[in-house]
Write a protein that holds these residues in place. Structure first.
Motif, PDB file in Angstrom:
ATOM      1  N   ARG A  95       0.845  -1.181   0.000  1.00 25.19           N
ATOM      2  CA  ARG A  95       0.000   0.000   0.000  1.00 25.19           C
ATOM      3  C   ARG A  95       0.882   1.234   0.000  1.00 25.19           C
ATOM      4  NH1 ARG A  95      -5.149  -0.380   2.209  1.00 25.19           N
ATOM      5  NH2 ARG A  95      -5.107   1.857   1.811  1.00 25.19           N
ATOM      6  N   ASP A  97      -0.029   4.290   0.260  1.00 27.25           N
ATOM      7  CA  ASP A  97      -0.487   5.330   1.189  1.00 27.25           C
ATOM      8  C   ASP A  97      -0.053   5.048   2.627  1.00 27.25           C
ATOM      9  OD1 ASP A  97      -3.978   4.204   1.410  1.00 27.25           O
ATOM     10  OD2 ASP A  97      -2.096   3.118   1.272  1.00 27.25           O
ATOM     11  N   THR A  98       0.085   3.780   2.978  1.00 25.50           N
ATOM     12  CA  THR A  98       0.463   3.457   4.353  1.00 25.50           C
ATOM     13  C   THR A  98       1.912   3.000   4.459  1.00 25.50           C
ATOM     14  OG1 THR A  98      -0.259   1.164   4.133  1.00 25.50           O
ATOM     15  CG2 THR A  98      -1.884   2.768   4.925  1.00 25.50           C
TER      16      THR A  98
ATOM     17  N   PHE B  34      -7.635  -4.884  11.872  1.00 28.12           N
ATOM     18  CA  PHE B  34      -8.283  -4.210  10.762  1.00 28.12           C
ATOM     19  C   PHE B  34      -9.783  -4.118  11.039  1.00 28.12           C
ATOM     20  CE2 PHE B  34      -4.614  -4.691   7.953  1.00 28.12           C
ATOM     21  CZ  PHE B  34      -3.970  -5.785   8.511  1.00 28.12           C
ATOM     22  N   TYR B  36     -13.441  -3.512   9.128  1.00 31.45           N
ATOM     23  CA  TYR B  36     -14.139  -3.500   7.851  1.00 31.45           C
ATOM     24  C   TYR B  36     -15.611  -3.180   8.085  1.00 31.45           C
ATOM     25  CZ  TYR B  36     -10.144  -6.118   5.929  1.00 31.45           C
ATOM     26  OH  TYR B  36      -8.882  -6.518   5.534  1.00 31.45           O
ATOM     27  N   LEU B  44     -16.502  -6.453   1.217  1.00 28.58           N
ATOM     28  CA  LEU B  44     -15.868  -5.863   2.393  1.00 28.58           C
ATOM     29  C   LEU B  44     -15.225  -4.533   2.039  1.00 28.58           C
ATOM     30  CD1 LEU B  44     -13.896  -8.935   3.746  1.00 28.58           C
ATOM     31  CD2 LEU B  44     -15.830  -7.860   4.861  1.00 28.58           C
ATOM     32  N   THR B  57      -4.633   4.008  10.995  1.00 31.06           N
ATOM     33  CA  THR B  57      -4.551   4.575   9.645  1.00 31.06           C
ATOM     34  C   THR B  57      -5.892   4.357   8.977  1.00 31.06           C
ATOM     35  OG1 THR B  57      -2.208   4.023   9.509  1.00 31.06           O
ATOM     36  CG2 THR B  57      -3.345   4.526   7.456  1.00 31.06           C
ATOM     37  N   GLU B  59      -8.761   4.673   5.929  1.00 30.05           N
ATOM     38  CA  GLU B  59      -8.898   4.666   4.473  1.00 30.05           C
ATOM     39  C   GLU B  59      -9.534   5.975   4.027  1.00 30.05           C
ATOM     40  OE1 GLU B  59      -7.796   1.973   2.350  1.00 30.05           O
ATOM     41  OE2 GLU B  59      -6.775   1.769   4.277  1.00 30.05           O
TER      42      GLU B  59
END
Lengths: 115, 116
Positions: A95, A97-98, B34, B36, B44, B57, B59
């Motif tokens: 990723r 972005d991370t 995580f 979702y 998902l 972090t 999205e």
């Protein structure tokens, strides 16, 4: 282009047949690949993972990986009505972005096994 | 092994209230968890990634002030939906990944949130 692509289905197979589920991915640097099964209204459950090119078998399930073609598949032998579910392909990709790797999921293929 | 639990499994609340969902790894240490969200008949959607002891972090498009995530220990992460509205009604699922070379994520059973 989506990062992980799956045919949404439904894929309909008769009981006892082989169900073949396919997935393509875009990140050539991906190292690990996963198949999850999700029944309606439930969370995903891990079926199997594969890291190396070739086949990996676990009971009635076989995962196949071809990194050159960026293709991973799941075969279900002797399909049963209880296998009817949505199958999610997940690829561990980088990723930007991370700055970390994370699983990217396909949208899933719905499998229907007809009794 | 690799069991992840979530609590509650189902919650119904009034609009404007806050709801906290807990995610626990029961038999392994989850360095990363995580969160979702999944709407009916959709795939998902990753909301955020949290590492133990650091900020989550989020999205793109996920409001960090609305969905507060805390990952205070290696076995517990919480998601708080603040000032919930009917459009927040969804199936919230956490997953956990342990330390080591494996990238496997194990999912919790999910929490179905209904906001009236």
């Amino acid at each position: 282009q989506k990062e992980v692509e799956q045919n949404s289905g439904p894929l309909s197979v008769p009981e006892g047949a082989i169900a073949s589920l396919n997935c393509t991915y875009s990140d050539r640097g991906s190292q690990s690949f996963f198949w999850y099964r999700q029944y309606s209204g439930k969370s995903p459950e891990l079926i199997m993972f594969i890291y190396s090119n070739g086949d990996k078998e676990d009971g009635r399930f076989t995962a196949q990986l071809n990194k050159a073609s960026q293709y991973v598949s799941l075969l279900i032998r002797d399909s049963q009505p209880s296998d009817s579910a949505t199958y999610l392909c997940a690829v561990n990709s980088w990723r930007r972005d991370t700055g970390r790797r994370a699983l990217t999921f396909g949208s899933g293929t719905r499998l229907q096994v007809q009794p | 092994g690799a069991v992840v639990s979530q609590h509650p499994s189902r919650v119904i609340c009034k609009s404007g209230t806050s709801v906290k969902i807990e995610c626990r790894s029961l038999d392994f240490q989850a360095t990363t968890m995580f969160w979702y969200r999944q709407f009916p008949k959709q795939s998902l959607m990753l909301m955020a990634t949290s590492n133990e002891g650091s900020k989550a972090t989020y999205e793109q498009g996920v409001e960090k002030d609305k969905f507060l995530i805390n990952h205070a220990s290696l076995t517990l992460s919480t998601l708080t939906v603040t000032s919930a509205h009917p459009e927040d009604s969804s199936f919230y699922i956490c997953s956990a990944r342990g330390a080591g070379r494996t990238d496997t994520q194990y999912f919790g059973p999910g929490t179905r949130l209904t906001v009236l």
